[in-house]
Write a protein that holds these residues in place. Structure first.
Motif, PDB file in Angstrom:
ATOM      1  N   TRP A   6     -18.726 -19.723  -1.027  1.00 26.65           N
ATOM      2  CA  TRP A   6     -18.804 -20.332   0.302  1.00 26.65           C
ATOM      3  C   TRP A   6     -20.266 -20.391   0.716  1.00 26.65           C
ATOM      4  N   ILE A   7     -20.756 -21.619   0.891  1.00 28.21           N
ATOM      5  CA  ILE A   7     -22.151 -21.884   1.228  1.00 28.21           C
ATOM      6  C   ILE A   7     -22.253 -22.127   2.734  1.00 28.21           C
ATOM      7  N   THR A   8     -23.153 -21.395   3.396  1.00 25.44           N
ATOM      8  CA  THR A   8     -23.416 -21.605   4.821  1.00 25.44           C
ATOM      9  C   THR A   8     -24.927 -21.616   5.041  1.00 25.44           C
ATOM     10  N   GLU A   9     -25.346 -22.249   6.115  1.00 24.92           N
ATOM     11  CA  GLU A   9     -26.765 -22.257   6.446  1.00 24.92           C
ATOM     12  C   GLU A   9     -27.221 -20.819   6.683  1.00 24.92           C
ATOM     13  N   GLY A  10     -28.418 -20.536   6.251  1.00 23.01           N
ATOM     14  CA  GLY A  10     -29.009 -19.243   6.532  1.00 23.01           C
ATOM     15  C   GLY A  10     -28.666 -18.135   5.552  1.00 23.01           C
ATOM     16  N   THR A  11     -27.529 -18.250   4.845  1.00 27.40           N
ATOM     17  CA  THR A  11     -27.148 -17.182   3.921  1.00 27.40           C
ATOM     18  C   THR A  11     -26.778 -17.712   2.540  1.00 27.40           C
ATOM     19  N   TRP A  12     -26.913 -18.998   2.314  1.00 29.14           N
ATOM     20  CA  TRP A  12     -26.438 -19.583   1.059  1.00 29.14           C
ATOM     21  C   TRP A  12     -27.147 -19.014  -0.165  1.00 29.14           C
ATOM     22  N   GLN A  13     -28.422 -18.660  -0.029  1.00 26.99           N
ATOM     23  CA  GLN A  13     -29.145 -18.132  -1.189  1.00 26.99           C
ATOM     24  C   GLN A  13     -28.503 -16.842  -1.691  1.00 26.99           C
ATOM     25  N   THR A  89     -19.175 -27.345  -9.651  1.00 30.45           N
ATOM     26  CA  THR A  89     -18.576 -28.360  -8.791  1.00 30.45           C
ATOM     27  C   THR A  89     -19.022 -28.110  -7.360  1.00 30.45           C
ATOM     28  N   CYS A  90     -19.398 -29.174  -6.666  1.00 32.24           N
ATOM     29  CA  CYS A  90     -19.763 -29.071  -5.254  1.00 32.24           C
ATOM     30  C   CYS A  90     -18.675 -29.752  -4.431  1.00 32.24           C
ATOM     31  N   ARG A  91     -18.247 -29.085  -3.380  1.00 35.02           N
ATOM     32  CA  ARG A  91     -17.189 -29.628  -2.542  1.00 35.02           C
ATOM     33  C   ARG A  91     -17.583 -29.500  -1.075  1.00 35.02           C
ATOM     34  N   HIS A  92     -17.435 -30.597  -0.341  1.00 36.15           N
ATOM     35  CA  HIS A  92     -17.700 -30.619   1.095  1.00 36.15           C
ATOM     36  C   HIS A  92     -16.396 -30.943   1.803  1.00 36.15           C
ATOM     37  N   ARG A  93     -15.992 -30.056   2.698  1.00 32.84           N
ATOM     38  CA  ARG A  93     -14.755 -30.242   3.461  1.00 32.84           C
ATOM     39  C   ARG A  93     -15.089 -30.327   4.938  1.00 32.84           C
ATOM     40  N   HIS A  94     -14.119 -30.843   5.695  1.00 32.04           N
ATOM     41  CA  HIS A  94     -14.238 -30.951   7.154  1.00 32.04           C
ATOM     42  C   HIS A  94     -13.042 -30.264   7.786  1.00 32.04           C
ATOM     43  N   GLY A  95     -13.251 -29.695   8.958  1.00 29.05           N
ATOM     44  CA  GLY A  95     -12.147 -29.090   9.697  1.00 29.05           C
ATOM     45  C   GLY A  95     -12.540 -27.750  10.281  1.00 29.05           C
ATOM     46  N   ARG A  96     -11.536 -26.923  10.576  1.00 26.56           N
ATOM     47  CA  ARG A  96     -11.789 -25.558  11.043  1.00 26.56           C
ATOM     48  C   ARG A  96     -12.355 -24.789   9.865  1.00 26.56           C
ATOM     49  N   VAL A  97     -13.566 -24.341   9.973  1.00 30.98           N
ATOM     50  CA  VAL A  97     -14.294 -23.774   8.838  1.00 30.98           C
ATOM     51  C   VAL A  97     -13.503 -22.683   8.150  1.00 30.98           C
ATOM     52  N   GLU A  98     -13.068 -21.684   8.914  1.00 31.30           N
ATOM     53  CA  GLU A  98     -12.393 -20.535   8.299  1.00 31.30           C
ATOM     54  C   GLU A  98     -11.098 -20.934   7.598  1.00 31.30           C
ATOM     55  N   ARG A  99     -10.369 -21.867   8.152  1.00 33.00           N
ATOM     56  CA  ARG A  99      -9.106 -22.287   7.544  1.00 33.00           C
ATOM     57  C   ARG A  99      -9.333 -23.117   6.286  1.00 33.00           C
ATOM     58  N   GLU A 100     -10.363 -23.929   6.286  1.00 33.98           N
ATOM     59  CA  GLU A 100     -10.682 -24.723   5.096  1.00 33.98           C
ATOM     60  C   GLU A 100     -11.130 -23.825   3.944  1.00 33.98           C
ATOM     61  N   VAL A 101     -11.890 -22.786   4.250  1.00 40.34           N
ATOM     62  CA  VAL A 101     -12.322 -21.864   3.196  1.00 40.34           C
ATOM     63  C   VAL A 101     -11.109 -21.148   2.604  1.00 40.34           C
ATOM     64  N   VAL A 102     -10.198 -20.684   3.446  1.00 39.06           N
ATOM     65  CA  VAL A 102      -8.996 -20.001   2.945  1.00 39.06           C
ATOM     66  C   VAL A 102      -8.158 -20.959   2.106  1.00 39.06           C
ATOM     67  N   ILE A 112     -16.706 -15.696  -3.112  1.00 42.38           N
ATOM     68  CA  ILE A 112     -17.954 -15.019  -2.764  1.00 42.38           C
ATOM     69  C   ILE A 112     -18.406 -15.533  -1.408  1.00 42.38           C
ATOM     70  N   CYS A 113     -18.626 -14.603  -0.487  1.00 35.28           N
ATOM     71  CA  CYS A 113     -19.128 -14.975   0.836  1.00 35.28           C
ATOM     72  C   CYS A 113     -20.136 -13.927   1.304  1.00 35.28           C
ATOM     73  N   VAL A 114     -20.865 -14.266   2.350  1.00 41.46           N
ATOM     74  CA  VAL A 114     -21.985 -13.457   2.811  1.00 41.46           C
ATOM     75  C   VAL A 114     -21.742 -13.014   4.252  1.00 41.46           C
ATOM     76  N   ARG A 115     -22.112 -11.771   4.538  1.00 37.12           N
ATOM     77  CA  ARG A 115     -22.035 -11.261   5.912  1.00 37.12           C
ATOM     78  C   ARG A 115     -22.944 -12.103   6.800  1.00 37.12           C
ATOM     79  N   ASP A 116     -22.446 -12.430   7.983  1.00 34.46           N
ATOM     80  CA  ASP A 116     -23.197 -13.322   8.859  1.00 34.46           C
ATOM     81  C   ASP A 116     -23.267 -12.834  10.301  1.00 34.46           C
TER      82      ASP A 116
END
Length: 168
Positions: A6-13, A89-102, A112-116
């Motif tokens: 899960w890629i997010t701004e600020g913590t993707w690295q 593979t790169c995937r871009h989704r739209h919607g409620r962020v947390e629900r799309e990730v699940v 894999i996700c990062v504390r934010d």
């Protein structure tokens, strides 16, 4: 092994580095970025409500959507380059962020996700709302990483006082 990062701004690295460190080279890795629809929807709604509907070409929501798409593509491309994994593979989704990730994690073996949240102390507040939801609802194993070195154990709050011994 199927890995969702899960890629997010600020913590993707940190997420990408965790994937490089903790997954086998044979893993199928998907980088996921989710755009919440609330900002573009607000721009569309304000245009329709306040400015009228006669000039759709002036709708700022359309421009916001285009900017979101460009930003997501650039972020995913940077993450894929940093990961340097064949066949990512790169995937871009739209919607409620947390629900799309699940939803995306439903077919993964590892997420894999990062504390934010609060990065100054250990504990539950180190997770933001969406990350807490994902960690609580993920249908697969979750690797949760700190975006930088974790705070020291001295950041734990003091232990609660011991209850008095039970007197019969």
């Amino acid at each position: 092994m199927s890995v969702l990062v899960w890629i997010t701004e600020g913590t993707w690295q940190a997420a990408v580095d965790a994937a490089r460190t903790h997954t086998p080279t044979s893993a199928d890795i998907t980088l996921l970025y989710v755009t919440g629809d609330d900002i573009a929807a607000t721009a569309h709604g304000s245009f329709a409500a306040l400015l009228g509907r006669s000039h759709r070409e002036r709708d700022p929501g359309t421009r916001v959507e285009a900017l979101e798409e460009a930003a997501a593509a650039a972020l995913l491309a940077a993450a894929a380059e940093r990961l340097n994994h064949p066949g990512v593979t790169c995937r871009h989704r739209h919607g409620r962020v947390e629900r799309e990730v699940v939803r995306e994690a439903d077919t993964a073996d590892l997420l894999i996700c990062v504390r934010d949240g609060d990065r100054n102390r250990l504990g539950p507040r180190s997770l933001g709302h969406a990350t807490r939801f994902v960690v609580d609802h993920a249908p697969c194993a979750v690797l949760l990483v700190w975006p930088e070195p974790a705070p020291g154990i001295d950041s734990l709050p003091p232990a609660p006082p011991e209850p008095p011994p039970h007197q019969p």
